[in-house]
Motif scaffolding. Structure first.
Motif, short mmCIF file in Angstrom:
data_model
loop_
_atom_site.label_atom_id
_atom_site.label_comp_id
_atom_site.label_asym_id
_atom_site.label_seq_id
_atom_site.Cartn_x
_atom_site.Cartn_y
_atom_site.Cartn_z
N LEU A 89 46.76 80.74 42.08
CA LEU A 89 45.61 80.08 41.52
C LEU A 89 44.40 80.26 42.41
CD1 LEU A 89 47.39 76.74 40.63
CD2 LEU A 89 46.73 78.54 39.02
N PRO A 90 43.23 80.34 41.83
CA PRO A 90 42.01 80.46 42.62
C PRO A 90 41.57 79.10 43.12
CG PRO A 90 41.46 80.53 40.29
CD PRO A 90 42.97 80.39 40.40
N VAL A 91 42.35 78.53 43.99
CA VAL A 91 42.09 77.17 44.45
C VAL A 91 40.76 77.07 45.15
CG1 VAL A 91 42.97 75.27 45.83
CG2 VAL A 91 44.56 76.81 44.70
N THR A 92 40.65 77.72 46.29
CA THR A 92 39.38 77.72 46.99
C THR A 92 39.03 79.14 47.37
OG1 THR A 92 40.63 77.21 48.96
CG2 THR A 92 39.38 75.41 47.99
N PRO A 93 38.10 79.71 46.65
CA PRO A 93 37.70 81.05 46.98
C PRO A 93 37.07 81.06 48.35
CG PRO A 93 36.21 80.10 45.36
CD PRO A 93 37.32 79.12 45.59
N THR A 94 37.81 81.51 49.35
CA THR A 94 37.33 81.44 50.72
C THR A 94 36.42 82.61 51.06
OG1 THR A 94 39.33 82.55 51.41
CG2 THR A 94 39.30 80.16 51.57
N LYS A 95 36.00 83.34 50.03
CA LYS A 95 35.05 84.41 50.23
C LYS A 95 33.86 83.86 51.00
CE LYS A 95 34.39 88.69 48.56
NZ LYS A 95 35.36 89.76 48.58
N ARG A 96 33.55 84.47 52.08
CA ARG A 96 32.47 83.91 52.87
C ARG A 96 31.13 84.15 52.21
NH1 ARG A 96 33.08 85.49 58.45
NH2 ARG A 96 35.23 85.24 57.89
N ARG A 97 30.24 83.23 52.47
CA ARG A 97 28.90 83.29 51.90
C ARG A 97 28.21 84.55 52.38
NH1 ARG A 97 26.99 78.20 53.34
NH2 ARG A 97 26.07 78.95 55.24
N ALA A 98 27.53 85.20 51.47
CA ALA A 98 26.80 86.39 51.86
C ALA A 98 25.75 86.04 52.90
CB ALA A 98 26.12 87.00 50.64
N ARG A 99 25.58 86.92 53.83
CA ARG A 99 24.64 86.65 54.91
C ARG A 99 23.25 86.39 54.34
NH1 ARG A 99 24.00 91.14 59.41
NH2 ARG A 99 26.19 91.32 58.91
#
Length: 280
Positions: A89-99
DNA sequence: TTGATTTGACCGAA
DNA sequence: TTCGGTCAAATCAA
């Protein structure tokens, strides 16, 4: 807390009145002063609104909050999570914020306190900046609130009212009143539904809390002397000092019901806070 | 003992 | 490769 006790109901009622009064105060300030001159006062009013709102939200929800329980992610868990990203499941997309990603809003303030509870999760020296950048996330991240903020101490020391540049990312979903959050976000304040009684109790409440003469309200702005702000520790507990004072005129208790209601007890200082605190 | 903060390492975007 | 954002072990504090 399964349901609100009578004391909690009184606090809720008072906080609601306080909220309305703060909104009205903000309107007054906005009407009284041009945009720039009143910025700090309006920010302060907004801060009061946020504080009231959080208490209201907490009481309304039965106070089932508590600090986030999310502890450190184990490396193995992390690896496992990474391995199953395709199917989990896509619980928390931990993709970091773009700079340099655009913030939901960015404010300049003399204080880092904004009524929300933040937990610091990082600090970074930034190229060309004298001061480190501080990273905070909402303390209720465990409840799914993904709001974060980035605090950068301003380079120039000449304007104490803008000592910090605070960029907010994401919206609070942890119980903050959506309308108030929106109002605070774009600098607009909702017109109070009740003005007179709220104004009276608001002044009295703050007066009582601050132990100050009724002619002034003392609101603490946490001192920010260049070190990392640490307003996140040990929960939300705004306190009072005389660092910033707002003169409040025109408040009187004429509108307050002089019967022996809990509200009146609160206004005249005989309210039983101990029982309230114990019941929460 | 528990929870918050610090801080170096890691990771991804530019 | 650099730099900014996040993670998480270590540390601190209540």
């Amino acid at each position: 807390m399964a349901m609100l006790g009578s004391s909690s109901a009184v606090v809720l009622e008072l906080m609601t009145m306080g909220y309305q009064s703060a909104a009205y105060l903000g309107e007054l300030l906005r009407a009284a002063s041009p945009a720039q001159a009143g910025d700090e006062q309006q920010e302060l009013a907004a801060e009061i609104l946020r504080c009231c709102d959080r208490v209201i939200a907490k009481l309304s929800r039965g106070g089932a909050t508590g600090a986030t329980t999310g502890k450190k992610r184990k490396a193995a868990e992390s690896a496992a999570a990474a391995a199953m990203t395709s199917s989990s499941l896509p619980v928390t997309p931990t993709k970091r914020r773009a700079r340099g990603a655009e913030a939901v809003r960015e404010v300049r303030s003399g204080t880092t306190a904004d009524g929300f509870i933040w937990r610091k999760y990082g600090q970074k020296e930034i190229n060309g900046c004298k001061h480190p950048r501080l990273y905070y996330r909402c303390a209720f991240r465990g409840q799914g609130c993904l709001a974060t903020r980035r605090v950068q101490q301003s380079q120039s020391q000449d304007d104490p009212a803008a000592a910090f540049v605070i960029a907010y990312y994401g919206e609070h979903t942890c119980g903050g009143n959506a309308a108030a959050a929106a109002a605070c976000r774009d600098g607009e304040l909702m017109p109070p539904a009740v003005i007179n009684s709220g104004a009276s109790s608001f002044a009295a409440a703050w007066n009582m809390a601050s132990r100050e003469p009724a002619s002034s309200l003392a609101v603490e702005r946490r001192s920010c002397d260049g070190d990392a702000p640490s307003e996140t520790s040990q929960g939300w507990s705004p306190s009072f000092s005389s660092e910033v004072e707002l003169d409040v005129v025109g408040f009187d208790l004429a509108g307050a019901d002089s019967s022996a209601s809990p509200v009146w007890e609160f206004l005249n200082g005989s309210f039983d806070w101990e029982s309230v605190i114990n019941s929460l």
